[in-house]
Design a protein around this motif. Structure first.
Motif, short mmCIF file in Angstrom:
data_model
loop_
_atom_site.label_atom_id
_atom_site.label_comp_id
_atom_site.label_asym_id
_atom_site.label_seq_id
_atom_site.Cartn_x
_atom_site.Cartn_y
_atom_site.Cartn_z
N GLY A 23 48.64 132.38 72.63
CA GLY A 23 47.36 132.74 73.24
C GLY A 23 46.61 133.76 72.41
O GLY A 23 45.69 134.42 72.89
N SER A 25 43.97 135.39 69.99
CA SER A 25 42.54 135.14 69.93
C SER A 25 41.95 135.68 68.64
O SER A 25 42.44 136.66 68.08
N SER A 32 44.57 140.07 73.40
CA SER A 32 45.56 139.58 72.44
C SER A 32 45.18 139.94 71.00
O SER A 32 46.06 140.15 70.16
N ASN A 50 47.77 129.29 68.92
CA ASN A 50 46.69 128.93 69.83
C ASN A 50 46.13 127.57 69.40
O ASN A 50 45.53 127.47 68.33
N ASP A 66 51.45 125.28 68.05
CA ASP A 66 52.47 125.62 69.03
C ASP A 66 53.72 126.13 68.32
O ASP A 66 53.81 126.09 67.09
N ILE A 79 53.55 136.29 75.37
CA ILE A 79 52.76 135.26 76.04
C ILE A 79 51.50 135.82 76.68
O ILE A 79 51.56 136.58 77.64
N ARG A 81 49.09 134.01 78.35
CA ARG A 81 48.62 132.84 79.11
C ARG A 81 48.68 133.24 80.58
O ARG A 81 49.36 134.20 80.94
N ASN A 82 48.00 132.50 81.44
CA ASN A 82 48.09 132.83 82.85
C ASN A 82 49.50 132.49 83.35
O ASN A 82 50.26 131.79 82.68
N ALA A 85 50.60 128.81 83.35
CA ALA A 85 50.74 128.22 82.01
C ALA A 85 51.87 128.87 81.21
O ALA A 85 52.27 128.33 80.17
N ALA A 86 52.37 129.99 81.67
CA ALA A 86 53.44 130.68 80.94
C ALA A 86 54.71 129.83 80.85
O ALA A 86 55.46 129.94 79.88
N ALA A 89 54.89 127.85 77.64
CA ALA A 89 55.18 128.71 76.50
C ALA A 89 56.65 129.12 76.50
O ALA A 89 57.29 129.17 75.44
N VAL A 107 51.21 138.63 83.87
CA VAL A 107 51.83 137.31 83.71
C VAL A 107 53.23 137.37 84.32
O VAL A 107 54.13 138.01 83.78
#
Length: 142
Positions: A23, A25, A32, A50, A66, A79, A81-82, A85-86, A89, A107
């Motif tokens: 994740g 950015s 992040s 990402n 990935d 991680i 991610r929300n 979605a974790a 990952a 998270v």
């Protein structure tokens, strides 16, 4: 049971050398982005992951789609991610042979954490490694 004591978190951060940021950015206003910069400044090798910006560079590091693409050993998968979605990952971290998963502030995915622990990974949830480095006054990685 996720790691919660200062000693456990300190040991994990002091033993780690490579951290994958899922994740990551390329936008300076995203948490992040700053955390990745802080981890690099502390001496860690940080690998951004990402799928939306694969092939670009963040803080000088190539962005991977990935975790399966890395091929390098990963000490911690951080991680961003929300919570829902974790889980994906975490599953990738298990498959990639990571030693630990670290779910960022906010998270929390108990099922994913349990899968990681069952696979032998250390787990930290609802914390930020950049904050913990400062709070625990951990010396930079040599």
């Amino acid at each position: 049971m996720p790691l919660t004591t200062d000693d456990d978190i300190r040991t994990l951060l002091e033993s780690a050398r490579t951290i994958a940021v899922v994740g990551a950015s390329d936008r300076a206003n995203r948490p992040s982005y700053g955390v990745m910069r802080t981890l690099q400044a502390h001496g860690y090798r940080v690998i951004p992951v990402n799928p939306q910006i694969t092939g670009e560079h963040v803080h000088g590091e190539f962005v991977f789609r990935d975790l399966s693409q890395l091929g390098d050993s990963i000490d911690i998968v951080d991680i961003f991610r929300n919570s829902a979605a974790a889980g994906e990952a975490v599953d990738q971290a298990i498959a990639a042979g990571a030693k630990a998963v670290w779910m960022q502030l906010g998270v929390i995915n108990h099922e994913a954490a349990a899968r990681a622990e069952a696979a032998g990974l250390k787990v930290v949830t609802d914390r930020c490694p950049a904050i913990e480095l400062r709070r625990l006054a951990i010396a930079p990685v040599a």
